[in-house]
Design a protein around this motif. Structure first.
Motif, short mmCIF file in Angstrom:
data_model
loop_
_atom_site.label_atom_id
_atom_site.label_comp_id
_atom_site.label_asym_id
_atom_site.label_seq_id
_atom_site.Cartn_x
_atom_site.Cartn_y
_atom_site.Cartn_z
N LEU A 1 16.97 -28.93 2.93
CA LEU A 1 16.81 -27.50 3.16
C LEU A 1 17.82 -26.98 4.20
O LEU A 1 18.43 -25.92 4.02
CB LEU A 1 15.38 -27.21 3.61
CG LEU A 1 14.97 -25.73 3.60
CD1 LEU A 1 15.11 -25.13 2.19
CD2 LEU A 1 13.54 -25.58 4.09
N ALA A 2 18.02 -27.71 5.28
CA ALA A 2 18.92 -27.24 6.34
C ALA A 2 20.36 -27.12 5.82
O ALA A 2 21.07 -26.15 6.16
CB ALA A 2 18.86 -28.22 7.52
N ASN A 3 20.80 -28.09 5.02
CA ASN A 3 22.16 -28.04 4.45
C ASN A 3 22.31 -26.81 3.55
O ASN A 3 23.34 -26.09 3.59
CB ASN A 3 22.47 -29.32 3.68
CG ASN A 3 22.68 -30.51 4.62
OD1 ASN A 3 23.03 -30.31 5.79
ND2 ASN A 3 22.49 -31.71 4.12
N ASP A 4 21.30 -26.60 2.70
CA ASP A 4 21.37 -25.45 1.77
C ASP A 4 21.42 -24.13 2.55
O ASP A 4 22.19 -23.20 2.22
CB ASP A 4 20.17 -25.44 0.83
CG ASP A 4 20.25 -26.59 -0.17
OD1 ASP A 4 21.35 -27.18 -0.31
OD2 ASP A 4 19.22 -26.91 -0.82
N VAL A 5 20.57 -24.05 3.61
CA VAL A 5 20.55 -22.82 4.41
C VAL A 5 21.89 -22.61 5.11
O VAL A 5 22.43 -21.50 5.15
CB VAL A 5 19.39 -22.87 5.44
CG1 VAL A 5 19.49 -21.69 6.42
CG2 VAL A 5 18.05 -22.86 4.73
N TYR A 6 22.43 -23.70 5.66
CA TYR A 6 23.72 -23.60 6.36
C TYR A 6 24.82 -23.15 5.42
O TYR A 6 25.64 -22.27 5.74
CB TYR A 6 24.06 -24.95 6.98
CG TYR A 6 25.42 -24.96 7.65
CD1 TYR A 6 25.61 -24.37 8.90
CD2 TYR A 6 26.52 -25.53 7.01
CE1 TYR A 6 26.86 -24.36 9.50
CE2 TYR A 6 27.77 -25.52 7.61
CZ TYR A 6 27.94 -24.95 8.86
OH TYR A 6 29.18 -24.95 9.45
N GLN A 7 24.87 -23.77 4.22
CA GLN A 7 25.90 -23.41 3.23
C GLN A 7 25.74 -21.95 2.78
O GLN A 7 26.72 -21.21 2.59
CB GLN A 7 25.82 -24.36 2.03
CG GLN A 7 26.27 -25.77 2.36
CD GLN A 7 26.10 -26.72 1.17
OE1 GLN A 7 25.70 -26.28 0.08
NE2 GLN A 7 26.41 -27.99 1.40
N THR A 8 24.49 -21.53 2.60
CA THR A 8 24.24 -20.15 2.16
C THR A 8 24.69 -19.16 3.24
O THR A 8 25.29 -18.10 2.96
CB THR A 8 22.75 -19.95 1.84
OG1 THR A 8 22.37 -20.89 0.83
CG2 THR A 8 22.47 -18.53 1.37
N ILE A 9 24.38 -19.48 4.52
CA ILE A 9 24.81 -18.61 5.61
C ILE A 9 26.34 -18.53 5.67
O ILE A 9 26.95 -17.44 5.82
CB ILE A 9 24.25 -19.13 6.95
CG1 ILE A 9 22.73 -18.96 6.99
CG2 ILE A 9 24.89 -18.38 8.13
CD1 ILE A 9 22.07 -19.59 8.19
N ALA A 10 26.97 -19.72 5.52
CA ALA A 10 28.44 -19.75 5.55
C ALA A 10 29.02 -18.95 4.39
O ALA A 10 30.02 -18.23 4.53
CB ALA A 10 28.91 -21.21 5.50
N PHE A 11 28.39 -19.05 3.22
CA PHE A 11 28.85 -18.29 2.04
C PHE A 11 28.73 -16.79 2.30
O PHE A 11 29.63 -16.01 1.98
CB PHE A 11 28.02 -18.70 0.83
CG PHE A 11 28.42 -17.99 -0.43
CD1 PHE A 11 29.50 -18.44 -1.20
CD2 PHE A 11 27.74 -16.84 -0.86
CE1 PHE A 11 29.87 -17.77 -2.36
CE2 PHE A 11 28.13 -16.17 -2.02
CZ PHE A 11 29.18 -16.65 -2.77
N ALA A 12 27.59 -16.38 2.87
CA ALA A 12 27.37 -14.94 3.11
C ALA A 12 28.35 -14.40 4.12
O ALA A 12 28.75 -13.22 4.06
CB ALA A 12 25.93 -14.73 3.59
#
Length: 572
Positions: free
Chosen positions: A397-408
């Motif tokens: 979950l933390a990796n997905d959240v981090y990647q999503t934040i970086a994408f946004a």
């Protein structure tokens, strides 16, 4: 034939009676407390009856001492009682019974037994065997007594008894040789009674071998007996002189025989009266013979009856005492057995109490141990769940959240394509969050358990993986314990997670089954299988631990080259 010599028995009583009587009476000191024992209870009446010649009563009390005294510490007292009993039986002509009584005394002899006791018993046995014509044993026991005698007079009297046995065996020369030595002993001048006895026996021996010295010895013995007024000695001297003059002077022989009979009658010695009557029958005239014969037969019958009555009486006294003693022993044994049974029962109660106490302590300790173990297991399970959740949150979950934040932050979200990608990523994050929540949510074990289990298993289906469930309802879930339901739920959940992460299969089948003793769950998929051995961090280790915790088992089918097959069982 000369009259049978009566000296052996009488002299044994004369010499040893006073000794034993003096040994048995003791005046207690002022501060001494005399213990109440059978000996102290019965010795006085026994001695008094014996002195009065009331032998049946004396025998009874001596026998009470014999049967009731402590054989371990009162051996000498028992020997004394047996000696007096044997003497009484001798007096009544019961030589067989007297021999048995004296022989019984031998069994109580010990190293510290007084020599005088042994002398008296051996002498008594010698007299009994002499009267029973067992001359070899008579001499043997007289010799034993002589060897232990501690005074010259005792030894001389016993040696005279041996000489009498030689006379009865018609070994007159041996008897003369022994009696001559005794007549020359230094003790003779100071013991007239012993001197007369030896001279009388020498006179008889010389008469038997037709030696002219016979008359002088017999007359000298008579003179000493008259001087001493010794009744038994006079009876014997008169009888021996009657035999001596029977052929040469019949009238004088008859006079001596009458004197022997008169003296025996005066002292009420029935045995001597009978012997004197037999002698009168030999020396009387034909006209006198019927009278003496009649008296002899009457007296002989009377004596035989008296002897038989005495024998029966002594035997009955012994028998009754033995029976009483046996009954007392039986009562004591029964009491001891009852006491032992009570003691055993008490001991068994203590043992039972001790066992119950240990059992209670064990139960309490086991309870606290299981409580502590359960607490530790729960803590370990909580820690394991927290660790697993943390890992999932960190790794997934933390990796997905981090990647999503970086994408946004880096992409133009006004662009429809970029916006759609962001929404897809958020949807994945939501799905992962829901799955983690479902894996660690509270499990209901009530009526809805079967439905929740199906939903959980079906939730792992996707466009790439198909989950097939068979016969879930064959297990009566309302009869399965709650802890087993929870454990099975987590086990199957672990299998599903393991299948989705590692097997890469396209379908998984779960089949439920029940028999008389246990429940079974068969799992199979078409994935890549499992490595051998199973990695320590693999979820299948959790499956093994959980199934074992509810008393079940897990079997991996390694015969198949592809896919994974597992059989789970747990007891009803």
């Amino acid at each position: 034939m000369f009259q049978k010599i009566h000296f052996p028995f009488f002299i044994s009583l004369l010499l040893f009676g006073c000794f034993f009587f003096s040994c048995t009476r003791k005046t207690p000191t002022v501060n001494e407390v005399t213990p109440v024992s059978p000996y102290h209870q019965y010795i006085t009446p026994a001695e008094d009856f014996y002195a009065k010649g009331i032998y049946d009563s004396a025998y009874y009390y001596y026998n009470q001492i014999r049967t009731q005294s402590n054989t371990k510490i009162e051996g000498d007292k028992i020997v004394y009682a047996l000696l007096k009993m044997a003497a009484i039986q001798q007096t009544q002509g019961d030589y067989v019974g007297s021999e048995a009584t004296a022989t019984e005394a031998l069994s109580f002899f010990q190293k510290n037994t007084e020599a005088q006791y042994k002398v008296a018993i051996y002498n008594t046995l010698g007299i009994n065997y002499q009267h029973l014509f067992d001359y070899a044993n008579a001499i043997r026991y007289y010799q034993k007594a002589s060897n232990l005698a501690d005074t010259p007079l005792q030894k001389a009297v016993i040696q005279n008894n041996i000489a009498v046995v030689y006379m009865e065996q018609k070994r007159y020369k041996q008897a003369i040789q022994l009696l001559t030595i005794l007549s020359q002993s230094p003790i003779v001048p100071n013991n007239l009674e012993h001197q007369a006895r030896v001279l009388d026996n020498l006179g008889v021996c010389y008469f038997k071998i037709q030696d002219s010295r016979s008359g002088a010895y017999l007359k000298k013995a008579l003179a000493i007996h008259q001087q001493l007024q010794f009744d038994y000695g006079l009876i014997t001297s008169y009888s021996n002189l009657a035999k001596y003059y029977q052929k040469s002077q019949p009238q004088l022989a008859f006079t001596y025989a009458q004197q022997s009979y008169t003296k025996a009658t005066a002292i009420q010695s029935t045995e001597d009266r009978l012997l004197a009557l037999a002698l009168l029958m030999e020396v009387s005239t034909p006209s006198q013979l019927p009278t003496y014969t009649k008296h002899y037969l009457q007296l002989n019958d009377s004596i035989s009856k008296v002897k038989q009555i005495a024998k029966n009486q002594f035997a009955k006294i012994k028998y009754d005492a033995t029976q009483e003693r046996n009954e007392n022993l039986q009562l004591k044994a029964a009491k001891a057995e009852n006491d032992l049974a009570l003691a055993n029962e008490k001991f068994n109660n203590y043992i039972l109490f001790f066992i119950l106490l240990l059992l209670m302590i064990s139960v309490v300790l086991l309870y606290f141990y299981l409580q502590n173990k359960s607490k530790k297991e729960k803590q370990a399970a909580i820690y394991e769940s927290e660790t697993r959740i943390a890992k999932k949150l960190h790794d997934e979950l933390a990796n997905d959240v981090y990647q999503t934040i970086a994408f946004a932050e880096t992409q133009d979200l006004h662009n429809p394509v970029q916006k759609e990608t962001l929404l897809d990523n958020l949807d994945k994050i939501y799905t992962r969050t829901r799955n983690i929540s479902r894996e660690n949510s509270l499990i209901g074990t009530g009526d809805s358990y079967e439905m929740e289990l199906k939903e959980m298993l079906s939730g792992f289906s996707s466009s790439h993986v198909q989950i097939i469930l068979k016969d879930v309802n064959v297990i009566p879930w309302n009869k399965v314990a709650d802890e087993k339901k929870i454990a099975l739920y987590r086990i199957l959940q672990e299998l599903m997670v393991n299948m989705k992460k590692h097997s890469h299969g396209s379908f998984a089948i779960l089949r439920f089954e029940a028999d008389s003793k246990q429940y079974l769950v068969h799992y199979s998929d078409n994935g890549i299988g499992i490595p051998d051995p199973i990695p320590s961090k693999n979820g299948l280790h959790n499956v093994e631990n959980r199934i074992h915790a509810i008393g079940g088992s897990i079997i991996f089918d390694t015969s198949s080259s592809k896919g994974l097959k597992i059989k789970l069982t747990f007891p009803k």
